[in-house]
Scaffold this motif. Structure first.
Motif, PDB file in Angstrom:
ATOM      1  N   PRO A  12      50.320  37.428 -52.215  1.00 46.98           N
ATOM      2  CA  PRO A  12      51.255  38.016 -51.122  1.00 46.98           C
ATOM      3  C   PRO A  12      50.244  38.684 -49.920  1.00 46.98           C
ATOM      4  O   PRO A  12      50.705  38.479 -48.677  1.00 46.98           O
ATOM      5  CB  PRO A  12      51.758  39.182 -51.704  1.00 46.98           C
ATOM      6  CG  PRO A  12      52.022  39.069 -53.352  1.00 46.98           C
ATOM      7  CD  PRO A  12      50.817  38.180 -53.456  1.00 46.98           C
ATOM      8  N   LEU A  13      49.178  39.098 -50.213  1.00 47.86           N
ATOM      9  CA  LEU A  13      48.170  39.794 -49.245  1.00 47.86           C
ATOM     10  C   LEU A  13      47.841  38.436 -48.366  1.00 47.86           C
ATOM     11  O   LEU A  13      47.544  38.444 -47.113  1.00 47.86           O
ATOM     12  CB  LEU A  13      47.096  40.488 -49.803  1.00 47.86           C
ATOM     13  CG  LEU A  13      47.715  41.928 -50.396  1.00 47.86           C
ATOM     14  CD1 LEU A  13      46.361  42.553 -51.094  1.00 47.86           C
ATOM     15  CD2 LEU A  13      48.124  42.660 -49.561  1.00 47.86           C
ATOM     16  N   VAL A  14      47.180  37.499 -49.042  1.00 47.45           N
ATOM     17  CA  VAL A  14      46.646  36.237 -48.389  1.00 47.45           C
ATOM     18  C   VAL A  14      47.667  35.581 -47.514  1.00 47.45           C
ATOM     19  O   VAL A  14      47.565  35.251 -46.376  1.00 47.45           O
ATOM     20  CB  VAL A  14      45.853  35.249 -49.334  1.00 47.45           C
ATOM     21  CG1 VAL A  14      45.537  34.166 -48.712  1.00 47.45           C
ATOM     22  CG2 VAL A  14      44.779  36.014 -49.877  1.00 47.45           C
ATOM     23  N   GLU A  15      48.977  35.490 -47.984  1.00 50.82           N
ATOM     24  CA  GLU A  15      50.001  34.631 -47.633  1.00 50.82           C
ATOM     25  C   GLU A  15      50.485  35.544 -46.277  1.00 50.82           C
ATOM     26  O   GLU A  15      50.660  35.023 -44.971  1.00 50.82           O
ATOM     27  CB  GLU A  15      51.105  34.664 -48.389  1.00 50.82           C
ATOM     28  CG  GLU A  15      52.046  33.614 -47.964  1.00 50.82           C
ATOM     29  CD  GLU A  15      53.040  34.079 -46.827  1.00 50.82           C
ATOM     30  OE1 GLU A  15      54.012  33.330 -46.165  1.00 50.82           O
ATOM     31  OE2 GLU A  15      53.396  35.485 -46.855  1.00 50.82           O
ATOM     32  N   SER A  16      50.291  36.845 -46.436  1.00 53.36           N
ATOM     33  CA  SER A  16      50.685  37.555 -45.077  1.00 53.36           C
ATOM     34  C   SER A  16      49.761  37.645 -43.908  1.00 53.36           C
ATOM     35  O   SER A  16      50.125  37.518 -42.726  1.00 53.36           O
ATOM     36  CB  SER A  16      51.120  38.997 -45.589  1.00 53.36           C
ATOM     37  OG  SER A  16      51.310  39.991 -44.460  1.00 53.36           O
ATOM     38  N   HIS A  17      48.465  37.580 -44.462  1.00 56.92           N
ATOM     39  CA  HIS A  17      47.428  37.302 -43.525  1.00 56.92           C
ATOM     40  C   HIS A  17      47.430  35.815 -42.790  1.00 56.92           C
ATOM     41  O   HIS A  17      47.187  35.910 -41.526  1.00 56.92           O
ATOM     42  CB  HIS A  17      46.173  37.445 -44.180  1.00 56.92           C
ATOM     43  CG  HIS A  17      44.999  37.128 -43.399  1.00 56.92           C
ATOM     44  ND1 HIS A  17      44.187  38.299 -42.778  1.00 56.92           N
ATOM     45  CD2 HIS A  17      44.017  36.272 -43.039  1.00 56.92           C
ATOM     46  CE1 HIS A  17      43.296  37.910 -42.060  1.00 56.92           C
ATOM     47  NE2 HIS A  17      43.096  36.532 -42.367  1.00 56.92           N
ATOM     48  N   VAL A  18      47.674  34.859 -43.479  1.00 52.90           N
ATOM     49  CA  VAL A  18      47.695  33.712 -42.788  1.00 52.90           C
ATOM     50  C   VAL A  18      48.998  33.409 -42.031  1.00 52.90           C
ATOM     51  O   VAL A  18      48.901  32.802 -40.971  1.00 52.90           O
ATOM     52  CB  VAL A  18      47.824  32.399 -44.069  1.00 52.90           C
ATOM     53  CG1 VAL A  18      48.282  31.061 -43.605  1.00 52.90           C
ATOM     54  CG2 VAL A  18      46.362  32.540 -44.793  1.00 52.90           C
ATOM     55  N   ARG A  19      50.010  34.049 -42.411  1.00 53.20           N
ATOM     56  CA  ARG A  19      51.227  34.121 -41.450  1.00 53.20           C
ATOM     57  C   ARG A  19      50.812  34.739 -40.258  1.00 53.20           C
ATOM     58  O   ARG A  19      51.484  34.321 -39.080  1.00 53.20           O
ATOM     59  CB  ARG A  19      52.450  34.525 -42.175  1.00 53.20           C
ATOM     60  CG  ARG A  19      53.584  34.374 -41.431  1.00 53.20           C
ATOM     61  CD  ARG A  19      54.957  35.228 -42.398  1.00 53.20           C
ATOM     62  NE  ARG A  19      55.057  34.465 -43.666  1.00 53.20           N
ATOM     63  CZ  ARG A  19      56.211  33.854 -43.881  1.00 53.20           C
ATOM     64  NH1 ARG A  19      57.056  33.221 -42.874  1.00 53.20           N
ATOM     65  NH2 ARG A  19      56.363  33.367 -45.254  1.00 53.20           N
ATOM     66  N   ARG A  20      50.257  35.775 -40.168  1.00 51.65           N
ATOM     67  CA  ARG A  20      49.907  36.734 -39.172  1.00 51.65           C
ATOM     68  C   ARG A  20      49.119  36.087 -38.145  1.00 51.65           C
ATOM     69  O   ARG A  20      48.985  36.061 -37.126  1.00 51.65           O
ATOM     70  CB  ARG A  20      49.579  38.133 -39.533  1.00 51.65           C
ATOM     71  CG  ARG A  20      49.081  39.086 -38.511  1.00 51.65           C
ATOM     72  CD  ARG A  20      48.943  40.439 -39.006  1.00 51.65           C
ATOM     73  NE  ARG A  20      47.748  40.361 -39.863  1.00 51.65           N
ATOM     74  CZ  ARG A  20      46.559  40.159 -39.650  1.00 51.65           C
ATOM     75  NH1 ARG A  20      45.927  40.214 -38.434  1.00 51.65           N
ATOM     76  NH2 ARG A  20      45.542  40.264 -40.645  1.00 51.65           N
ATOM     77  N   VAL A  21      47.813  35.714 -38.999  1.00 51.65           N
ATOM     78  CA  VAL A  21      46.705  34.815 -38.059  1.00 51.65           C
ATOM     79  C   VAL A  21      46.927  33.428 -37.614  1.00 51.65           C
ATOM     80  O   VAL A  21      46.907  33.214 -36.427  1.00 51.65           O
ATOM     81  CB  VAL A  21      45.501  34.738 -38.839  1.00 51.65           C
ATOM     82  CG1 VAL A  21      44.207  34.249 -38.099  1.00 51.65           C
ATOM     83  CG2 VAL A  21      45.123  36.287 -39.036  1.00 51.65           C
ATOM     84  N   ALA A 289      50.426  24.337 -31.070  1.00 52.39           N
ATOM     85  CA  ALA A 289      49.756  24.505 -29.815  1.00 52.39           C
ATOM     86  C   ALA A 289      48.691  25.673 -29.436  1.00 52.39           C
ATOM     87  O   ALA A 289      47.687  25.247 -28.922  1.00 52.39           O
ATOM     88  CB  ALA A 289      50.971  24.938 -28.697  1.00 52.39           C
ATOM     89  N   GLU A 290      48.791  26.790 -30.195  1.00 52.19           N
ATOM     90  CA  GLU A 290      47.695  27.737 -30.197  1.00 52.19           C
ATOM     91  C   GLU A 290      46.463  27.383 -30.618  1.00 52.19           C
ATOM     92  O   GLU A 290      45.547  27.463 -30.014  1.00 52.19           O
ATOM     93  CB  GLU A 290      48.282  29.091 -30.683  1.00 52.19           C
ATOM     94  CG  GLU A 290      49.304  29.553 -29.957  1.00 52.19           C
ATOM     95  CD  GLU A 290      49.659  31.151 -30.546  1.00 52.19           C
ATOM     96  OE1 GLU A 290      49.130  31.684 -31.374  1.00 52.19           O
ATOM     97  OE2 GLU A 290      50.738  31.674 -30.079  1.00 52.19           O
ATOM     98  N   ILE A 291      46.710  26.635 -31.849  1.00 49.23           N
ATOM     99  CA  ILE A 291      45.440  26.119 -32.689  1.00 49.23           C
ATOM    100  C   ILE A 291      44.845  24.920 -31.434  1.00 49.23           C
ATOM    101  O   ILE A 291      43.672  25.004 -31.516  1.00 49.23           O
ATOM    102  CB  ILE A 291      45.812  25.420 -33.930  1.00 49.23           C
ATOM    103  CG1 ILE A 291      46.278  26.531 -35.078  1.00 49.23           C
ATOM    104  CG2 ILE A 291      44.712  24.629 -34.345  1.00 49.23           C
ATOM    105  CD1 ILE A 291      46.810  25.976 -36.220  1.00 49.23           C
ATOM    106  N   VAL A 292      45.569  24.175 -30.860  1.00 48.01           N
ATOM    107  CA  VAL A 292      44.838  23.352 -30.083  1.00 48.01           C
ATOM    108  C   VAL A 292      43.988  24.006 -29.144  1.00 48.01           C
ATOM    109  O   VAL A 292      43.011  23.560 -28.795  1.00 48.01           O
ATOM    110  CB  VAL A 292      46.318  22.355 -29.409  1.00 48.01           C
ATOM    111  CG1 VAL A 292      45.447  21.570 -28.134  1.00 48.01           C
ATOM    112  CG2 VAL A 292      46.709  21.444 -30.683  1.00 48.01           C
TER     113      VAL A 292
END
Length: 310
Positions: A12-21, A289-292
């Motif tokens: 849950p902590l890693v998932e939340s981090h990936v979703r936020r970042v 788009a942001e990643i690009v």
């Protein structure tokens, strides 16, 4: 606590981090892969690492001890971590390979959805991105083991004397098969798990496009790639993609922008950024788009190792 319990606790902590970042959803089976790696017996680890050259990498690093405490070096954006210069925005690295910059990643057709499957790319070779359609990393490893076994049959076992055997790794994969299946069941099937039925993008996995997105003109990809050798010949192709994007049909812009991204020529960098970012936003895929935009602004990094200990 078993490795599986530990990684499920961290998920849950890693998932939340990936979703936020990243703005992306993380599948539960990544925690199973992290647990599998953390608990490998010596023989299985030797086969996976020494014989197959596979190891966790990319966002999987976040599951390691202290993983969420790592920071991006030199003021860079974390989304650049393990992103090679010709990786598509849909590709997010989760495992390293054995040669020519081989790396594996989750393929995100749409940031609102779970990744469709595992993809792979040889960054230091021709850098196209393809997939076997493997739903999880453990299934991708099984495919790699099967291929290595075929190599032994073709080449003869005498060419592989002294190498770690496959059986301990296969036993470890079997031990985690139920957990892998349970994680997939908990998430439900990805919306676009079938790699077929997509436009042929020639140099990467074709994108899933909603109705009304326009015609990606996939059959013309080869001719377009030839035209990019001459900026004068490329100009009308790019202009047509821009016009269709402005008219609310982003499919061609996504294809042309992706081709220019893969070509990796400085004279087309701005056009590639504009077409891809515009097409992703028109499709409601803002995270891509942001990643690009971040990637193209930092494409000449000497190393893709971005996350470091504080």
């Amino acid at each position: 606590m078993s490795s599986l319990e530990q990684m499920h606790e961290r998920f849950p902590l890693v998932e939340s981090h990936v979703r936020r970042v990243y703005g992306l959803r993380l599948p539960r089976h990544l925690a199973v892969f992290a647990a599998f790696w953390a608990s490998l017996p010596a023989g299985a680890a030797a086969c996976l690492g020494e014989r197959l050259g596979l190891a966790p990498w990319g966002i999987t690093d976040l599951f390691a001890d202290g993983g969420l405490d790592r920071v991006a070096r030199d003021g860079l954006d974390e989304r650049l971590h393990c992103r090679f210069r010709r990786d598509p925005a849909e590709f997010v690295t989760v495992m390293s390979g054995d040669s020519d910059g081989l790396h594996y990643g989750f393929w995100y057709d749409d940031p609102a959805e779970l990744p469709s499957f595992v993809a792979f790319n040889w960054a230091r070779d021709s850098a196209e991105t393809w997939t076997n359609g493997a739903p999880t990393l453990l299934e991708q490893i099984r495919i790699r083991v099967a291929a290595a076994r075929r190599d032994v049959e073709l080449d003869g076992p005498e060419h592989y004397e002294g190498m770690p055997p496959f059986e301990p790794l296969e036993a470890a994969l079997d031990a985690f098969a139920a957990a892998d299946a349970e994680a997939r069941a908990a998430d439900g099937p990805p919306r676009w798990a079938d790699p077929t039925g997509r436009p042929d993008a020639a140099i990467t996995i074709g994108p899933v496009l909603p109705p009304g997105a326009g015609d990606p003109r996939a059959a013309e990809a080869g001719n377009r790639l030839d035209s990019y050798r001459d900026p004068a010949a490329a100009a009308p192709v790019i202009a047509q993609a821009r016009a269709e994007l402005a008219a609310g049909r982003p499919a061609l812009a996504l294809m042309v922008g992706g081709e220019l991204h893969w070509l990796d020529a400085d004279e087309y960098r701005a056009e590639s950024t504009d077409l891809l970012a515009g097409a992703y936003r028109a499709l409601g895929r803002d995270a891509l788009a942001e990643i690009v935009e971040i990637h193209h602004a930092n494409r000449d990094l000497r190393s893709v190792e971005i996350l470091v200990a504080r």
